[in-house]
Design a protein around this motif. Sequence first.
Motif, PDB file in Angstrom:
ATOM      1  N   GLY A 506     -70.169 -68.900  43.413  1.00 27.87           N
ATOM      2  CA  GLY A 506     -70.696 -67.557  43.626  1.00 27.87           C
ATOM      3  C   GLY A 506     -70.542 -66.639  42.440  1.00 27.87           C
ATOM      4  N   MET A 507     -69.663 -67.000  41.506  1.00 29.47           N
ATOM      5  CA  MET A 507     -69.491 -66.166  40.319  1.00 29.47           C
ATOM      6  C   MET A 507     -70.735 -66.187  39.438  1.00 29.47           C
ATOM      7  SD  MET A 507     -66.452 -66.409  37.511  1.00 29.47           S
ATOM      8  CE  MET A 507     -65.211 -66.425  38.799  1.00 29.47           C
ATOM      9  N   ALA A 508     -71.435 -67.297  39.414  1.00 29.50           N
ATOM     10  CA  ALA A 508     -72.675 -67.403  38.643  1.00 29.50           C
ATOM     11  C   ALA A 508     -73.802 -66.739  39.426  1.00 29.50           C
ATOM     12  CB  ALA A 508     -73.012 -68.859  38.363  1.00 29.50           C
ATOM     13  N   ALA A 509     -74.635 -65.990  38.743  1.00 24.64           N
ATOM     14  CA  ALA A 509     -75.731 -65.263  39.394  1.00 24.64           C
ATOM     15  C   ALA A 509     -76.961 -65.318  38.508  1.00 24.64           C
ATOM     16  CB  ALA A 509     -75.328 -63.808  39.650  1.00 24.64           C
ATOM     17  N   PHE A 510     -78.110 -65.161  39.159  1.00 23.28           N
ATOM     18  CA  PHE A 510     -79.369 -65.138  38.417  1.00 23.28           C
ATOM     19  C   PHE A 510     -79.528 -63.791  37.721  1.00 23.28           C
ATOM     20  CE2 PHE A 510     -80.482 -68.356  41.674  1.00 23.28           C
ATOM     21  CZ  PHE A 510     -80.837 -69.373  40.821  1.00 23.28           C
ATOM     22  N   SER A1014     -87.610 -81.016  45.184  1.00 28.52           N
ATOM     23  CA  SER A1014     -88.707 -80.132  44.779  1.00 28.52           C
ATOM     24  C   SER A1014     -88.384 -78.665  45.017  1.00 28.52           C
ATOM     25  CB  SER A1014     -89.988 -80.499  45.545  1.00 28.52           C
ATOM     26  OG  SER A1014     -89.780 -80.390  46.934  1.00 28.52           O
ATOM     27  N   ARG A1015     -87.137 -78.358  45.463  1.00 20.11           N
ATOM     28  CA  ARG A1015     -86.773 -76.963  45.736  1.00 20.11           C
ATOM     29  C   ARG A1015     -85.624 -76.458  44.877  1.00 20.11           C
ATOM     30  NH1 ARG A1015     -86.693 -77.221  52.405  1.00 20.11           N
ATOM     31  NH2 ARG A1015     -88.949 -77.447  52.712  1.00 20.11           N
ATOM     32  N   LEU A1016     -84.808 -77.347  44.314  1.00 18.36           N
ATOM     33  CA  LEU A1016     -83.634 -76.906  43.562  1.00 18.36           C
ATOM     34  C   LEU A1016     -84.043 -75.995  42.409  1.00 18.36           C
ATOM     35  CD1 LEU A1016     -81.461 -80.147  43.464  1.00 18.36           C
ATOM     36  CD2 LEU A1016     -80.896 -77.996  44.600  1.00 18.36           C
ATOM     37  N   LEU A1017     -83.262 -74.937  42.219  1.00 20.33           N
ATOM     38  CA  LEU A1017     -83.599 -73.883  41.271  1.00 20.33           C
ATOM     39  C   LEU A1017     -82.879 -74.098  39.941  1.00 20.33           C
ATOM     40  CD1 LEU A1017     -83.380 -70.891  43.753  1.00 20.33           C
ATOM     41  CD2 LEU A1017     -85.423 -72.091  42.991  1.00 20.33           C
ATOM     42  N   PRO A1018     -83.344 -73.468  38.881  1.00 21.01           N
ATOM     43  CA  PRO A1018     -82.672 -73.592  37.586  1.00 21.01           C
ATOM     44  C   PRO A1018     -81.188 -73.232  37.686  1.00 21.01           C
ATOM     45  CG  PRO A1018     -84.781 -72.512  37.322  1.00 21.01           C
ATOM     46  CD  PRO A1018     -84.588 -72.667  38.792  1.00 21.01           C
ATOM     47  N   GLY A1019     -80.395 -73.988  36.964  1.00 20.54           N
ATOM     48  CA  GLY A1019     -78.956 -73.876  37.073  1.00 20.54           C
ATOM     49  C   GLY A1019     -78.347 -74.968  37.907  1.00 20.54           C
ATOM     50  N   SER A1020     -79.170 -75.640  38.739  1.00 16.55           N
ATOM     51  CA  SER A1020     -78.704 -76.732  39.605  1.00 16.55           C
ATOM     52  C   SER A1020     -79.244 -78.071  39.130  1.00 16.55           C
ATOM     53  CB  SER A1020     -79.130 -76.462  41.052  1.00 16.55           C
ATOM     54  OG  SER A1020     -78.598 -75.249  41.523  1.00 16.55           O
ATOM     55  N   THR A1106     -80.334 -78.450  29.580  1.00 11.29           N
ATOM     56  CA  THR A1106     -79.974 -77.656  30.763  1.00 11.29           C
ATOM     57  C   THR A1106     -79.089 -78.456  31.705  1.00 11.29           C
ATOM     58  OG1 THR A1106     -82.048 -78.329  31.852  1.00 11.29           O
ATOM     59  CG2 THR A1106     -82.057 -76.253  30.630  1.00 11.29           C
ATOM     60  N   LEU A1107     -79.279 -79.787  31.737  1.00 10.78           N
ATOM     61  CA  LEU A1107     -78.418 -80.623  32.574  1.00 10.78           C
ATOM     62  C   LEU A1107     -76.972 -80.568  32.080  1.00 10.78           C
ATOM     63  CD1 LEU A1107     -77.958 -82.790  34.751  1.00 10.78           C
ATOM     64  CD2 LEU A1107     -78.656 -84.505  33.080  1.00 10.78           C
ATOM     65  N   LEU A1126     -77.139 -67.435  35.229  1.00 14.28           N
ATOM     66  CA  LEU A1126     -77.937 -68.653  35.350  1.00 14.28           C
ATOM     67  C   LEU A1126     -79.248 -68.497  34.578  1.00 14.28           C
ATOM     68  CD1 LEU A1126     -77.355 -69.191  39.156  1.00 14.28           C
ATOM     69  CD2 LEU A1126     -76.336 -70.513  37.318  1.00 14.28           C
ATOM     70  N   PRO A1127     -79.967 -69.580  34.352  1.00 18.52           N
ATOM     71  CA  PRO A1127     -81.273 -69.444  33.690  1.00 18.52           C
ATOM     72  C   PRO A1127     -82.235 -68.591  34.508  1.00 18.52           C
ATOM     73  CG  PRO A1127     -80.535 -71.732  33.670  1.00 18.52           C
ATOM     74  CD  PRO A1127     -79.596 -70.995  34.568  1.00 18.52           C
ATOM     75  N   GLU A1128     -83.180 -68.036  33.821  1.00 13.71           N
ATOM     76  CA  GLU A1128     -84.184 -67.203  34.480  1.00 13.71           C
ATOM     77  C   GLU A1128     -85.012 -68.031  35.460  1.00 13.71           C
ATOM     78  OE1 GLU A1128     -88.089 -64.570  33.186  1.00 13.71           O
ATOM     79  OE2 GLU A1128     -86.623 -65.215  31.686  1.00 13.71           O
ATOM     80  N   VAL A1129     -85.255 -67.475  36.631  1.00 14.40           N
ATOM     81  CA  VAL A1129     -85.960 -68.205  37.694  1.00 14.40           C
ATOM     82  C   VAL A1129     -87.456 -67.912  37.596  1.00 14.40           C
ATOM     83  CG1 VAL A1129     -86.183 -68.546  40.168  1.00 14.40           C
ATOM     84  CG2 VAL A1129     -83.953 -68.099  39.185  1.00 14.40           C
ATOM     85  N   LYS A1130     -88.227 -68.940  37.324  1.00 15.41           N
ATOM     86  CA  LYS A1130     -89.680 -68.847  37.393  1.00 15.41           C
ATOM     87  C   LYS A1130     -90.254 -69.847  38.377  1.00 15.41           C
ATOM     88  CE  LYS A1130     -90.335 -67.053  32.718  1.00 15.41           C
ATOM     89  NZ  LYS A1130     -90.992 -67.237  31.398  1.00 15.41           N
ATOM     90  N   GLY A1131     -89.401 -70.601  39.005  1.00 20.32           N
ATOM     91  CA  GLY A1131     -89.828 -71.616  39.962  1.00 20.32           C
ATOM     92  C   GLY A1131     -88.781 -72.701  40.040  1.00 20.32           C
ATOM     93  N   PRO A1132     -88.995 -73.713  40.881  1.00 22.33           N
ATOM     94  CA  PRO A1132     -88.040 -74.819  40.982  1.00 22.33           C
ATOM     95  C   PRO A1132     -87.937 -75.608  39.681  1.00 22.33           C
ATOM     96  CG  PRO A1132     -89.541 -74.778  42.870  1.00 22.33           C
ATOM     97  CD  PRO A1132     -90.086 -73.818  41.868  1.00 22.33           C
TER      98      PRO A1132
END
Length: 1436
Positions: A506-510, A1014-1020, A1106-1107, A1126-1132
């Motif tokens: 939880g410490m990491a955030a977008f 197909s749903r996991l977001l950047p950072g995962s 990123t991995l 976390l990395p910027e979210v533009k999609g999965p």
Amino acid sequence: MLSRPKPGESEADLLHFQNQFLAARASPAVKIVKKADKRKGQEGSTDAERPPLQDCKDVVMLDDFPDTLPALTPAPPKKSKIKSACVRFEDEDPEERLESHDQHITAVFSKIIERDTSAVAVTMPVPTGDPFPRTFHRSEIKSEVKVGSGRKSIFAQKMAARRAAEKAATTPSAAECLQIRSAAPDALDPEGSSGETPLPSIREDKAGDFFTSQRPCLITGEGLGSQKSEQEAQAIHRENLEKLQSMSEEEILQEQEKLLAQLDSSLVAFLKSRRGGNEGQKKELKMEQNRVEEFVGSLPVAQHGVGSCLSTQESGLEESVRNEENRKVEITDDDLPVKPKKEWIHMDNVEFEKLEWMKDLPSPRQKKTKKGMQARFSLKGELIPADADLPTHLGLHHHGEEAERAGYSLQELFHLSRSQVIQQRTLALQVLGRIVQKARAGEFASSLKGSVLRLLLDAGFLFLLRFSLDDAVDNVMAASVGALRALLVSLDDEKYLDWTFSWYQGMAAFPFVPNNEEEEDEEEEEELNGTEKSQDKKLKEENKPDPDVARYDVVKGLLKTRIQHRLRYILEVVRPVPTVVLDILHILTHIARHSSEACSQLLDCPRLIETIVREFLPTQWDPQVAEPGCLLASLHGVPCATAMKFIRVLASGGRNATARLLNKFEMKSRLSRFIAEEPLDLLLPREEAIRLSTEAFRLWAVAAGYGQACDLYRDLYPVLVRILQSLPELLSACGGKSPMVELFVQRATAVVTLLIHVTQTAGYTAELQAKLSSSEDSEQVPPPPVAWNQVSGLQPFLETGLKKSLQEISQAETWQTLQPLTTTYLIYLGVYYSSYSQQPSVNPIDCLEELERLTSEVLQPLLSQPAVHSMWDLLRPCSALCNPLSCSPAPESVSSIASLSCTGGKPPFSLVGSKSPFPFLTALLFLINSITHIHKGLTSKYSSVLGFGGLKDYLHQSWQSGPPSVTPSSAWILRHEYHLQYFVLALARRMAGSCPEYTQHASLHHCVAMALLSRLLPGSEHLAHEVLLDLAFNPEFLPEGKAGGPEAADFSDILHLGTSAKLAQPGSAAAFFSKATRGALLKESYQNLPFICSCYLSHFLHLQPTLMRSQASYQGRNYLIQSMLLPEVKGPILPSDWPFFPLISLYNKVTNAETRGAVLNSLPLDLVNTVTWNLQWVLLLETWRAKTLQSIPTAAKLARLMCVFLTGSDLFLEAPIHRYTAALLSVYCQPKALDSLNLDAPLPGLASFHDLYISLLEQFEGVSFGDPLFGVFVLLPLQKRFSVHLRLSVFGEHTSILRALGVPLQQFPVPLERYTSPPEENLNLLRLYFRTLVTGALRHTWCPVLYVVAVTHVNSFIFSQDSTTQEIDAARKSMLRKTWLLVDETLKKHLLYYRLLNAESPLGFDLYEQLPPIRLKYLQMVTQKENKENAPALVS
């Protein structure tokens, strides 16, 4: 000295004296001074007194004086009434603008008719005996005429009075006037009451204007300047009436519509106001109006119809104008609160329209109109209803528009915010800030149309606040800071981010970066590498204007305006009140959450961080602030928890920022100061002291997350032990729910979170020490200053706290308070045992025994608790995947401001709600996975977890729900939900190899794994890699491969033979090879799963950087973590069509190489194996996991399969590729798949399907070798329901492929009815069909499928007898005649005698033995007509 002239001297002497005077150049003794004319109010005489020539002027020149007068320093702003009403465009031509606004006489009068003066009598002056006209004195004329607008001389006033007296003498008496005007209707309508000739356009309420006054309403004749001007106006009026009488009702309506369309709306309103006349005329014609009302009442009904018809056809604007006119009430002396007197200066002529503002306001009432009314707000920012009748003393009526309505519009508030009065500017900004705050809370969503925030930002609200922030007045500055805080910051968002800080990861955030940034030029980006891209992007952003940047990203736009420097000045120099200081700290916190670049700019701002640390985080302060009831006049010099939170968020931006804060800005000493002392001992208010201590522990936890500030652990170790020893006392105090207890629980949670990261850091100390000693490389990471033996002694305290907390799980209220602390206990134990098992100094046997003890004493009894069972049941109601609306954007969210949409709070039964089981169950599953990873033998002990009905129901519902929308308001929630799903799957993977009864859950978990990928977001990326490696391609999760799945597929194909859904597979143009059944292909694919897995992993190597960052975060390698953002979210991470990724990657590589003109030697050597493995995996999914691919449109799947033919020249002719492509084609040709096929809709990842199809046609022409499988892919898009342009491209530009498109009818898997029904209507395509048939380009032996299609459509067209246009009718008759004259008898017979489709027939259709009578008769009629037309030509 010259002598004066003497008597007797002649004029020659005088001229002589003048010449002597001028030659001596002496100064004259007398100067002439022109006295000002009192009547004109200016110096100088009349025009007659001026000299005739003024060419030579005396000019006074002064040195060092400008030619133009200097402007007034406090110059009043020049306001143009015309400029605001005109709109100017950049590309507008000035010449065209001048032409459009030309006011020349020819633009006003298109046709000028001169007045006929031939019949006007010329009167000579009356002869008198006097030599001159008789004069009169002004006293002889009574001055009864009041002075109108403008200043008139006394003579002009007397002349006007004389004309009025003469006019009154010639005017007939009232009785005569009544007789004349009562006879007017008969004069207008000589037919009497017959009513055959309709009256002109007359409204019932204004009929008297036509029948009584007999004078025009608009034309007065005053401008003619002659005595007979009124007679001329009357003549024009009578001519107009005669013209109207001669027109019909329809003509009147048409002319009126033309006029209304041509005239401006303001001009229409003016003409209608003139129509009513002034008040004096109304009094004059009162008796006449009564007479006219009686006359109008006696008119026939048909004559009333014109007026009513016109009133209904007027536009909405005219109707509103008319309503406003009807609503106006004439003002009299009685309506005014102050009665004007004639003795007052300039009140001899009372202008009531100018005094209208003094009367009482009318009562507000809502307009009955479909159009929305202007929103008005109170001073508290509340929306005022349109019909609200509020008293005027509230100060809500100080505006001009809609004076009767209370409140102020946004436009008026904007105008007020730029006032020169300080109080007005301050009030406007305060009201706007309250409006924004209520809009973000969603209070206007149901009342207002559109978004208030979007409207404000488009109007420039952001820069209005930025300009106001630069104001020198403290109140204006404070109001702008408050409004900016309301615009940017959501305190509820911050509350929930603090709530999830101690969750798992939880410490990491977008970052708060909007995901709709301006699109870059893709072609330019392709030519640049990563570093050049980033540099080029920064350069472009620097060159952009501030408004353009702020339109897409408000925070980035504010940073371009150097807002951080202004906020620093306010904090350091202005030193505002505490409220403004807190607002500024909230704004800076929001900016720090934006990105690492924003954090760097805040850190680089001179004296900003120094000021905040010195003023709001001092180590010494006045102890009086801790006294109860003490009101702080200034926050400077007093520790503030909000400032500590800002430093913590700033530290989350990166490890370098944290190091600067700890060392350069002396935050280490602040941490020691606020952590070493108990909160209750700090000389601060109790709640503020607890919050300050909590934020200090969170900042320390962030620093420990980078492996920094661990030296403080040794110094403050006694403090931490004391806190852990006091936790049992905290548990006993949780019985009564109070805010203080919740604050203490948050502090304890922050302490445990700190210990989690310190334990992770210490767990890798031995490893780093070994690397450092074994290698001489200077770039090795130095080990942290904390060892494992320094942290291992805290585990008993935390395990004891966990046991005591779990004893309260059955108490709902107590458990709700303790759940965050219990969650961190579980996470700590999971981290502790993961690190404990890797320590070289630890005995593995002791570790396994401790895990067995923990399982038997704590976890197994916990899993059997009824409260835990109910938690599993709450997963589905609280899930964001199962309830997408729970994380949808707020109604007032704008794309340029990132928000979590938590304003107003989340429901208790939501993922981040107070009753959510997700944080606790995620931590529990994390601990179970850590235990089973270390001790494989304990896996079976947790088999009951996967058997909970609530968990299975939740998993089943979550993977079947559609793909969630990824927005800033949903990404942070979905990330936590994906953590729980991953730990369930990880536990299932361990169960699959050790528990025989697990097979029943395998299919469900595999579907969840496929959906999760197909749903996991950047950072995962680490989670995605683990799922791909251990779950997606694991044969244990595809039990169909062992349990008769291939045989079932073959049996299904056998059952479908002979039905409409035939699964025929086309042959190959290559050497003959045996066709494999679908079951054999599935079996082979199942056996190749390890190779398929390696193929996909190799194609995801581009995610390796990123991995590595993701692995460092999830594996607890704190020394490698660079940022908590976390990395910027533009999609999965992976696209939804990732199963086709190897094929798409190869196609892109080929396309890019061809674009550059390179030789295609860069393709991998195992190209056939790669494509084969890709097709095998897709076939497995389409057969056994078809629902996991439902999110991919069928058209997109076919487009991906077309890449097989576009990659390489003869790749599709390889036997394995051909087999699997044909098998997939048969799946996509099922009736349901064909029904869902839509080629006209935009496809993901494809710019244009038409372009792709053209490439496919060109490839078919070059390398197809007439392959039937390739031909089926060419024929599929030619179905009738798809775009006609696809068929035109085949029959118009690529007719050469018709000779090679030899797909046999028996191998064609699509029913021909999809190509022939409904009949073709495009005339150009029908002509192409006929031309290819007649010229022999399309033959049955070459292309049987399209031959049948062309014959069917041409036959239907030539024998169609439906009514249509003349062109189409002539074309089909011409085509029928040409068919009748064909030399090719076979084609002629097919076209004329076609009956219907028949798949069993060799031709594909049946023929008539003889034409039906209707067709035969029609054929004879068309052909005989041609013979008759051609007969004369033949004879001649």
